[in-house]
Design a protein around this motif. Sequence first.
Motif: not given
Length: 81
Positions: A21, A34-35, A24, A30-31
């Motif tokens: 986190r 991360e997801h 990020l 990138t998002s």
Amino acid sequence: MKDNEILGQINELIDEEHALRERLAAGEVTSEEEHARIKTLEEDLDRCWDLLRQRRARRNAGEDPDNAAPRPVSEVENYQQ
């Protein structure tokens, strides 16, 4: 895997989640990256907590906690895809 080893793994996964986190927020990942990693971390955490609950339940029932076994994440209670 003993309780203290499982708890250690849980702590490592939580630390990795926090670091991810932060990366990020710093724009280092990138998002989407991360997801994807968060999803895997959450599944790993669910499996660790499940194994720890199994071990504790076996111990409380007078059974050998070492007979507890990791389960696929799809079989873990409260797991949501």
